[in-house]
Design a protein around this motif. Structure first.
Motif, PDB file in Angstrom:
ATOM      1  N   LYS A   1       0.814  -1.220   0.000  1.00 15.72           N
ATOM      2  CA  LYS A   1       0.000   0.000   0.000  1.00 15.72           C
ATOM      3  C   LYS A   1       0.843   1.263   0.000  1.00 15.72           C
ATOM      4  O   LYS A   1       0.338   2.347  -0.272  1.00 15.72           O
ATOM      5  N   GLN A   2       2.153   1.140   0.308  1.00 19.27           N
ATOM      6  CA  GLN A   2       3.020   2.313   0.369  1.00 19.27           C
ATOM      7  C   GLN A   2       3.835   2.510  -0.915  1.00 19.27           C
ATOM      8  O   GLN A   2       4.622   3.446  -1.003  1.00 19.27           O
TER       9      GLN A   2
ATOM     10  N   SER B   1      -5.231  -1.103  -6.402  1.00 16.57           N
ATOM     11  CA  SER B   1      -5.138  -1.183  -4.939  1.00 16.57           C
ATOM     12  C   SER B   1      -3.840  -0.589  -4.415  1.00 16.57           C
ATOM     13  O   SER B   1      -3.645  -0.494  -3.206  1.00 16.57           O
TER      14      SER B   1
ATOM     15  N   PHE C   1      -2.668   2.257  -3.634  1.00 16.54           N
ATOM     16  CA  PHE C   1      -3.268   3.568  -3.440  1.00 16.54           C
ATOM     17  C   PHE C   1      -2.263   4.715  -3.437  1.00 16.54           C
ATOM     18  O   PHE C   1      -2.618   5.856  -3.695  1.00 16.54           O
ATOM     19  N   SER C   2      -0.999   4.419  -3.118  1.00 15.08           N
ATOM     20  CA  SER C   2      -0.003   5.485  -3.010  1.00 15.08           C
ATOM     21  C   SER C   2       0.822   5.658  -4.282  1.00 15.08           C
ATOM     22  O   SER C   2       1.731   6.484  -4.323  1.00 15.08           O
TER      23      SER C   2
ATOM     24  N   CYS D   1      -5.774   5.148  -7.584  1.00 18.06           N
ATOM     25  CA  CYS D   1      -4.468   5.504  -7.009  1.00 18.06           C
ATOM     26  C   CYS D   1      -4.508   6.975  -6.626  1.00 18.06           C
ATOM     27  O   CYS D   1      -4.089   7.843  -7.391  1.00 18.06           O
TER      28      CYS D   1
END
Length: 678
Positions: free
Chosen positions: A452-453, A474, A476-477, A499
């Motif tokens: 996620k990072q 997914s 997101f970052s 994103c």
């Protein structure tokens, strides 16, 4: 009292002259308060001291200052003599006072401990005033381009611990005057870019020169030989940090009196051909960007035993990595990129032989001549490297298992097989992953990307195939995605619009150039899906990525129209949709892309090229280095191409701006929130 006016000109409409008037009035008022508190004036006389002009100035000054901890809370009381605070911190750097005089204040800054007016554009005459600031401990005058002739004002600054005169001119006649008048309690002296050269520094200093000094920075001057370091001969053995970067030193032999005390020594970007040091306390050694040659030194030398950070990048070292690297038992950072270093054989689990520092977590050996198979690093008890760059070498075999990695760059090697070993990465903090090359293949599995990072994902120039799966949404970052020159097929996944997380910066490569581009990233900004086998239409959903700067979708099989709401991508600087099967008109909304500087639309487009100042800068014949923006679209007309428009080939479907602007309230709300960082 803490007063910070940094970047004040950008935050307030108050002028520099008005600011100084307010400060002058403010300090004058506190002088009166001090006098009142020390006398037997009656209550009536006490109130007279608080004049209307002073009371009215208080709110204006208060609004212009940082008050995070409430020291000015008492400033609403009608009786000015009950206002609390003593000015001891004044930060005015990075403003433009246009050569204004710094107010004298009649000695009312006597309690000031910290004064920073670096890059403030104040008159050089301030150098005649610091003598009134007798309690100063920190003084930063850097970046003002003063020509410093006299240092008499230093006599009065007996408490001074930090002095920064960087980016001012300290001439030959001024140098000895400076060092002979430095306060005895000085601990940190900054003299970057002061025009110092070897001749004026070649004589040892006499007297008790700053006996407590611990940090000296004379970087970015004109020092050329070790004789330029003789002025350090009589300095106390307290010196712990010496910065000589960006000079032109060929050798750097230090006086023995300070060599044994140094903890941080910075010599990067000189012209060193040789280097020796006997200090056993050295923690940081930076030799980046010199001309050091030959095999790597014997790291079992006492001079290296305490090292935690070693940078020998951009030199001419050759030969193999030896087991002496294992003597650096405290090493945390090792940078040795851009040399000609080889590795005979890696030894699991220590990489370079028995005893490699268990604290090593940052390793950069990129752009060397290393080869072989990388071992798996499975146990955190033996070697815990979390940031590793081994790009531009000749490693081969399967990708290694690196479960604890946070930053990984293995680009431009000879790895084969799939990405499956990366399914074993358990770190929740992976932010950068680059494995571009030529030989990796297979389809992308969902187990690969739980991170996620993740900010940057680069898999370009490989043989990956299959669809670009929706699970990429997914991440997101994600700020930069590069899948250039693979065999991906299908459509562009709509999930990329998810994103959306907001971050500040990362390192990316874009516009097809092989350099590091670093800037404020915000939301998703760079996407390169060029040279694949993508089909279908470009969905309007891609314009939900409001901060896109450089989308490249060229050399695919995309069909349909250019999205009509492309003007939502207001930050676009580069747009490449060339060599697809796009048709129809160029949306008139493209005229709103005011930052666009690179454009390639080589397709089957027709109709009038929209009229705008920005699009008018693109020429069909173009010049070297620019895209042939409208070439290949034989049915286009306009001033940029050879075919001029008539009434029959004007755009028949000119969009209604009112409908475009009012049709999507959610996007308007989202963009507004994005602009202020949520």
């Amino acid at each position: 009292m803490f007063v910070s006016c940094s970047n004040l000109m950008n935050l307030k409409t108050i002028s520099s002259r008005r600011l100084f008037q307010l400060l002058d009035l403010f300090l004058g008022l506190f002088l009166l308060i001090k006098f009142a508190n020390g006398s037997n004036l009656s209550a009536r006389e006490d109130r007279i001291l608080c004049k209307d002009k002073e009371r009215q100035a208080q709110p204006e000054l208060k609004q212009s200052l940082v008050d995070d901890h409430g020291p000015f809370s008492s400033w609403g009381i009608r009786d000015c003599c009950q206002w609390k605070g003593h000015l001891n911190f004044l930060y005015l750097s990075d403003n433009d006072f246009g050569g204004s005089q710094f107010p004298d204040f009649n000695g009312s800054l006597s309690r000031l401990r910290y004064l920073n007016i670096a890059n403030a554009g104040l008159s050089w005459r301030i150098l005649n005033q610091p003598g009134n600031l007798s309690r100063l401990e920190f003084l930063d005058l850097g970046g003002n381009n003063y020509s410093v002739i006299s240092f008499d004002w230093l006599y009065h600054l007996s408490f001074l611990k930090y002095l920064d005169l960087s980016s001012n001119h300290v001439g030959e006649n001024s140098w000895l005057k400076l060092v002979n008048k430095l306060p005895l309690h000085l601990e940190n002296l900054q003299l970057r870019s002061c025009g110092l050269h070897g001749i004026i520094l070649s004589q040892p200093l006499n007297g008790s020169f700053a006996s407590l000094i611990r940090v000296i920075n004379v970087s970015r001057n004109r020092l050329t030989s070790s004789s330029a370091l003789k002025w350090l001969t009589n300095i106390s053995s307290n010196l712990a940090e010496l910065n000589l970067e960006y000079n032109n030193l060929i050798q750097a032999s230090l006086p023995r009196c300070i060599e044994s005390s140094l903890e941080i020594f910075n010599l990067d970007w000189n012209s060193l051909h040789g280097f020796s040091l006997a200090s056993s306390k050295l923690v940081v050694l930076v030799l980046d960007g010199n001309q050091l040659t030959g095999p790597l030194p014997n790291f079992c030398n006492n001079a290296f035993m305490s090292l935690e950070e070693l940078d020998i990048s951009h030199n001419r070292f050759n030969g193999t990595v030896t087991e002496s690297l294992g003597c650096l038992s405290r090493l945390k950072h090792l940078l040795a990129s851009r040399n000609s270093i080889e590795v005979l054989e890696f030894q699991t689990p220590y990489l370079f032989g028995y005893g490699t520092s268990p604290y090593l977590y940052f390793l950069n050996l990129s752009n060397n001549q290393m080869s072989g198979i990388l071992p798996d690093l499975l146990s955190p008890n033996t070697l815990l490297i979390t940031e590793m760059d081994l790009s531009s070498n000749m490693f081969d075999g399967l990708l290694p298992l690196l479960p604890y990695i946070n930053v990984l760059n293995l680009a431009k090697n000879r790895f084969t097989g799939s990405l499956d070993p990366f399914c074993k990465i358990t770190s929740k903090y992976l932010t950068f992953l680059e494995v571009s090359g030529k030989l990796l293949s297979g389809e992308l599995s969902e187990c690969l990307f739980p991170w996620k990072q993740l900010l940057v994902l680069n898999l370009d120039n490989n043989n990956f195939s299959g669809e670009i799966l929706t699970f990429l949404g997914s991440l997101f970052s994600l700020k930069a995605l590069n899948l250039h020159n693979n065999n991906f097929s299908g459509e562009i996944p709509l999930s990329l619009k998810d994103c959306y997380n907001y971050v500040e910066n990362a390192r990316v490569r874009w516009k097809g150039n092989e350099y590091e581009y670093e800037r404020y990233l915000g939301l998703f900004r760079v996407i390169d899906l060029s040279s694949n086998e993508l089909t279908e239409e470009i969905s309007n959903e891609i314009t939900s990525l409001l901060e896109l700067v450089a989308p490249n979708l060229s050399r695919n099989g995309l069909t349909g129209l250019i999205p009509h709401n492309i003007n939502q991508l207001k930050q676009l600087e580069s747009l490449n949709l060339s060599e697809n099967h796009l048709s129809g008109i160029i949306p008139v909304t493209m005229a709103d892309l005011t930052f666009l500087s690179y454009l390639d639309l080589y397709n089957n487009l027709s109709g009038r090229i929209p009229l705008s100042t920005q699009l008018h800068t693109f020429d069909a014949s173009a010049f070297v280095g620019n895209a042939l923006a409208f070439v290949g679209n034989q049915a286009l007309c306009g001033s940029q191409v050879t075919v001029q428009c008539t009434e029959d080939n004007t755009n028949p479907n000119k969009p209604d701006h009112n409908k475009l602007e009012n049709g999507d309230e959610f996007r308007k709300w989202f963009y507004a929130r994005m602009r202020v960082g949520f």
